[in-house]
Design a protein around this motif. Structure first.
Motif, PDB file in Angstrom:
ATOM      1  N   TYR A 120      45.765  38.728  28.951  1.00  0.00           N
ATOM      2  CA  TYR A 120      45.203  37.693  29.817  1.00  0.00           C
ATOM      3  C   TYR A 120      45.827  36.052  29.280  1.00  0.00           C
ATOM      4  CZ  TYR A 120      42.845  41.137  32.649  1.00  0.00           C
ATOM      5  OH  TYR A 120      42.769  42.365  33.550  1.00  0.00           O
ATOM      6  N   VAL A 231      39.872  34.537  26.849  1.00  0.00           N
ATOM      7  CA  VAL A 231      39.590  35.242  27.585  1.00  0.00           C
ATOM      8  C   VAL A 231      39.577  36.604  26.248  1.00  0.00           C
ATOM      9  CG1 VAL A 231      41.323  34.765  29.110  1.00  0.00           C
ATOM     10  CG2 VAL A 231      42.409  35.469  26.931  1.00  0.00           C
ATOM     11  N   GLU A 237      37.388  38.580  32.441  1.00  0.00           N
ATOM     12  CA  GLU A 237      38.131  39.527  33.073  1.00  0.00           C
ATOM     13  C   GLU A 237      38.528  40.888  32.837  1.00  0.00           C
ATOM     14  OE1 GLU A 237      39.489  35.061  32.557  1.00  0.00           O
ATOM     15  OE2 GLU A 237      38.609  36.522  31.500  1.00  0.00           O
ATOM     16  N   ASP A 241      38.851  44.240  34.922  1.00  0.00           N
ATOM     17  CA  ASP A 241      40.433  44.949  35.022  1.00  0.00           C
ATOM     18  C   ASP A 241      39.796  46.515  35.019  1.00  0.00           C
ATOM     19  OD1 ASP A 241      42.299  46.603  34.862  1.00  0.00           O
ATOM     20  OD2 ASP A 241      42.906  44.806  33.510  1.00  0.00           O
TER      21      ASP A 241
END
Length: 313
Positions: A120, A231, A237, A241
């Protein structure tokens, strides 16, 4: 992670996590479990979950060695048909290199089962479309050519810092106090974006806690008042995922396993999944006041165990 990193004692690391808690994900009412259940090992609760996510350092391994019982626990979970994943903030190595190290320890994880914060970094940089000159904290072997814009390693030349329009802190392997002073002085003169590929403050390396990029990012932010953009755990994130890979699995059937409250447990709670904190072989090894730490941090997990494979050694 190849160099000789500076070390941080645990109380200083806890103090830093508490100091910078307002820069981390904030929990909503109802995110915390009513109580923390003590369990012997992960197999005691395995039938409650379809997906289990592991932090690596402090859960599966400490430094280069697998934590006792971890191999047996992972093997037993495989036999029960639980889907396993690994989430890491190790942004300095490729997924292939990370998985190779786990396989050398005896684990059977695949590249597809790994979610790394490194995935990311470029999307985070792309959101800053007005920045073309980047200063990068990373060791010289890191593949800087894959980054957008014009990226230069942060070294000992003050001009590199002043010329950068933004900074990306990925890996502290070759970082030291003099470079940190250059970064802070440059940001104090002119605040600019601070992006972080590894938001950990520290990581267990067997017999010491290495100082990670997140720690230096917070110090830099203190110097200029710019909120770091991160991140990796505990940010969303990496959790999204895995959740997106299992759209039909209820979040109550997904477990995050970690050794820290402010990265693993906080990230899992914020994502709405269950959490297990382990206390041996990682950040909290030998820590005697977990109740006090829960109170000080305002965070506690759904479950706590000495290790995922406690009693399976």
């Amino acid at each position: 992670m190849t160099g000789a990193r500076p070390a941080l004692d645990r109380e200083s690391a806890i103090a830093a996590y508490l100091k910078y808690a307002d820069r981390m994900p904030q929990l909503a009412d109802g995110d915390l479990p009513a109580q923390t259940q003590v369990v012997h090992n992960i197999l005691e609760i395995a039938d409650q979950f379809d997906v289990i996510i592991f932090d690596a350092f402090g859960v599966l391994n400490s430094g280069v060695h697998a934590i006792p019982g971890a191999l047996s626990a992972v093997s037993a979970l495989r036999k029960r048909g639980v889907d396993l994943a690994v989430v890491t903030n190790d942004a300095s190595n490729t997924a292939e290199a990370i998985i190779t190290r786990h396989r050398n320890r005896g684990f059977d994880f695949t590249v597809e089962s790994l979610v790394s914060s490194a995935k990311y970094i470029v999307p985070m940089m792309d959101r800053h479309f007005d920045v073309t000159q980047w200063g990068i904290m990373a060791p010289q072997h890191w593949p800087i050519d894959g980054l957008p814009g014009q990226a230069r390693f942060l070294a000992d030349d003050p001009g590199i810092y002043d010329a950068a329009e933004g900074f990306v802190l990925i890996d502290s392997d070759e970082w030291h106090g003099a470079r940190q002073q250059l970064l802070e002085a440059s940001l104090a003169k002119k605040p600019r974006p601070i992006l972080v590929g590894n938001p950990d403050i520290c990581a267990p390396m067997g017999d010491f806690l290495s100082v990670e990029s997140g720690y230096f990012a917070h110090l830099a932010a203190d110097a200029c008042g710019v909120m770091p953009q991160c991140v990796g755990k505990p940010y969303r994130e990496v959790f999204d995922d895995i959740l997106n890979r299992h759209p039909t699995v209820d979040r109550s059937r997904i477990l995050m396993v970690g050794d820290t409250l402010h990265t693993d447990v906080l990230g899992g709670l914020a994502a709405g999944i269950k959490t297990l904190l382990v206390t041996r072989g990682g950040f909290l090894d030998g820590y005697e006041d977990l109740t006090g730490l829960y109170q000080r941090s305002g965070i506690h997990p759904h479950f706590i165990a000495p290790a995922i494979g406690h009693g399976l050694e």
